[in-house]
Design a protein around this motif. Sequence first.
Motif, short mmCIF file in Angstrom:
data_model
loop_
_atom_site.label_atom_id
_atom_site.label_comp_id
_atom_site.label_asym_id
_atom_site.label_seq_id
_atom_site.Cartn_x
_atom_site.Cartn_y
_atom_site.Cartn_z
N VAL A 47 0.83 -1.20 0.00
CA VAL A 47 0.00 0.00 0.00
C VAL A 47 0.87 1.25 0.00
CG1 VAL A 47 -1.59 1.36 1.41
CG2 VAL A 47 -2.05 -1.07 1.00
N HIS A 48 1.91 1.27 0.83
CA HIS A 48 2.81 2.43 0.87
C HIS A 48 3.54 2.59 -0.46
CE1 HIS A 48 2.02 2.72 5.10
NE2 HIS A 48 2.58 1.55 5.37
N GLU A 49 3.98 1.49 -1.03
CA GLU A 49 4.70 1.53 -2.30
C GLU A 49 3.79 1.98 -3.44
OE1 GLU A 49 7.98 0.56 -5.11
OE2 GLU A 49 7.60 1.61 -3.22
N ALA A 50 2.55 1.53 -3.42
CA ALA A 50 1.61 1.94 -4.47
C ALA A 50 1.32 3.43 -4.39
CB ALA A 50 0.31 1.14 -4.35
N ILE A 51 1.14 3.93 -3.18
CA ILE A 51 0.87 5.36 -3.02
C ILE A 51 2.10 6.18 -3.44
CG2 ILE A 51 0.40 7.17 -1.32
CD1 ILE A 51 -1.39 5.14 0.12
N ARG A 52 3.29 5.67 -3.15
CA ARG A 52 4.51 6.34 -3.62
C ARG A 52 4.52 6.43 -5.13
NH1 ARG A 52 9.40 5.31 -5.95
NH2 ARG A 52 8.93 3.10 -6.23
N MET A 53 4.19 5.34 -5.79
CA MET A 53 4.24 5.30 -7.24
C MET A 53 3.13 6.13 -7.88
SD MET A 53 6.74 3.33 -8.50
CE MET A 53 6.23 2.54 -10.02
N VAL A 54 1.94 6.06 -7.34
CA VAL A 54 0.80 6.79 -7.92
C VAL A 54 0.89 8.28 -7.60
CG1 VAL A 54 -1.72 7.06 -7.90
CG2 VAL A 54 -0.70 4.76 -7.84
N SER A 55 1.23 8.62 -6.35
CA SER A 55 1.28 10.02 -5.89
C SER A 55 0.05 10.78 -6.38
CB SER A 55 2.57 10.70 -6.38
OG SER A 55 3.71 10.15 -5.78
N PRO A 56 -1.12 10.49 -5.80
CA PRO A 56 -2.37 11.03 -6.33
C PRO A 56 -2.48 12.55 -6.27
CG PRO A 56 -2.75 9.93 -4.23
CD PRO A 56 -1.36 9.58 -4.66
N VAL A 57 -1.88 13.17 -5.26
CA VAL A 57 -1.81 14.64 -5.23
C VAL A 57 -0.52 15.04 -5.93
CG1 VAL A 57 -1.64 16.71 -3.79
CG2 VAL A 57 -3.14 14.82 -3.10
N ILE A 58 -0.63 15.80 -7.01
CA ILE A 58 0.54 16.10 -7.83
C ILE A 58 1.41 17.16 -7.19
CG2 ILE A 58 1.28 17.03 -10.07
CD1 ILE A 58 -1.28 15.74 -11.25
N TYR A 59 0.80 18.17 -6.59
CA TYR A 59 1.62 19.24 -6.01
C TYR A 59 0.87 19.96 -4.89
CZ TYR A 59 -1.25 22.93 -8.08
OH TYR A 59 -2.29 23.76 -8.38
N GLU A 119 8.16 -5.06 -1.78
CA GLU A 119 8.99 -5.31 -0.59
C GLU A 119 9.98 -4.17 -0.34
OE1 GLU A 119 9.62 -9.98 -0.21
OE2 GLU A 119 10.12 -9.30 -2.23
N ARG A 120 9.79 -3.03 -0.97
CA ARG A 120 10.70 -1.90 -0.79
C ARG A 120 10.78 -1.54 0.70
NH1 ARG A 120 12.83 1.70 -4.30
NH2 ARG A 120 11.44 1.03 -6.00
N ALA A 121 11.98 -1.51 1.23
CA ALA A 121 12.16 -1.33 2.68
C ALA A 121 11.73 0.05 3.16
CB ALA A 121 13.62 -1.59 3.05
N ASN A 122 11.93 1.07 2.33
CA ASN A 122 11.60 2.43 2.78
C ASN A 122 10.38 3.01 2.07
OD1 ASN A 122 12.79 2.82 0.28
ND2 ASN A 122 13.90 4.67 0.89
N ALA A 123 9.49 2.16 1.61
CA ALA A 123 8.31 2.64 0.88
C ALA A 123 7.51 3.63 1.72
CB ALA A 123 7.43 1.47 0.47
N LYS A 124 7.51 3.43 3.02
CA LYS A 124 6.71 4.27 3.92
C LYS A 124 7.25 5.70 4.01
CE LYS A 124 4.22 3.58 8.28
NZ LYS A 124 4.12 2.74 9.51
N ASP A 125 8.45 5.94 3.49
CA ASP A 125 9.06 7.27 3.55
C ASP A 125 8.54 8.21 2.47
OD1 ASP A 125 10.56 6.44 5.70
OD2 ASP A 125 12.35 5.97 4.51
#
Length: 444
Positions: free
Chosen positions: A318-330, A375-381
């Motif tokens: 979930v954290h990794e998906a939100i990182r990749m999608v980044s729904p708020v652009i700016y 499995e990205r270790a720092n996805a939550k960052d």
Amino acid sequence: MLANVSETAQEEVNAPQGHKYERAYPASPAADLTDLDLFAKGQPFDAFARMREAAPVCWHEEAEGAGFWALTGYHDVRATELDTKSFSSQKGGILMNYGHADARHPLLHRASLDAMINLDQPYHFPLRREHMPFFTPAYVSDLRKRVDTKVTSLLDAMEARARETGKPLDMVEMFSAELPLFTLCEILGVEEADRPKLIKWMHYLEVSADTMRKGEALDPQFFGDFVQNVLEMFEFGKRVLYDRRSNPKPDLLSAIANAKVDGELLSDEMLDGSWLLIVFAGNDTTRNSLSGTMKLLTEFPEQKQKLIEDPSRITNMVHEAIRMVSPVIYMRRTAAEDAEINGQKIAEGEKVVMYYGAANRDPSVFADPDRFDVERANAKDHLAFGMGPHVCLGQRVANMQLESAYRQILARFPDVEWTGDIDIAPNNFVHAISRLGIDLGVKS
């Protein structure tokens, strides 16, 4: 006393034209980030990468505006978010270039300013505090039970439609627009009969900038419907909020309606802004994350297989998906004083725009950043929810909905995949997926 932000904000008409100090990074923007149509193709991650490399603090001209500094590096975005003394939300609002008065919807414009997200201290926290009880771990844990049940119901309906028609489904229509709406209305206390209205209003909000940009060039019927629906949305919100002042309930609408800043209830203008913010922020971003995640799982099938083999990985996914999608652009800030970002001097009054999708793919923080790695270790960052005092209040709710959804989706439909069919609204503020074709992998 809290004044309406719309009465005090320093907008483009009063802002310094151009930049005062010499550019530390002379490279030009790799794309026109004010072009709404550019974002209808998805976020320009390649352009962000080139800018981050050549000019991480890049001066960007505006056809109708003073221009702004575009930030594409993780550490620069994070530092700017945290430096609320130097970079104000309240002086200019968090949206880029509101445009001339004749090219914007006056009520939407005013309400977009008169909201908690635009407030600095000492006004921001007292209002934020009223929202907090509805986003605690305990509240979200109880809410999850209802969300799990709703996910099951939505998937039942999708499966029945797929078996009946034997055709792909629109995930946005049947799932991604429905689940966040349900969850938001549970928190707000919106009656069941009124809930479908919010989906319709969300459609018009996502295309509002494009609608006002095109104006008379649009189909007159659509433009008329747009104006009418925006008016209905605000009239409904004000009516419900006023009712909650007289008849409070244990819901977020009552908390907003009865919130006080400096001992006074919110003005009508701030009520409008609060209603707009909660409807948009509480609904749109999760909707686009749900759809964007399905697209990622199809583009990276080996990662999807890892989740099927070990569902415990879904929490980190979930954290990794939100990182990749980044729904708020700016988000945008206005310099409250002369400041410096990564060697670039910024003058008081100049605008700074923080690009979250760019920051979330900064290779100095996320190795191989364009790869979806469950499995990205720092996805939550990731910074998709912002950072500091304005960090998204609803992030626990958003994470919970994505986890609930994908635990059930992958368990029931392991062969589900995106068909390649997608529509993205022309919007440079949110990554607005308006249609996403999926095949559940079931037979009719």
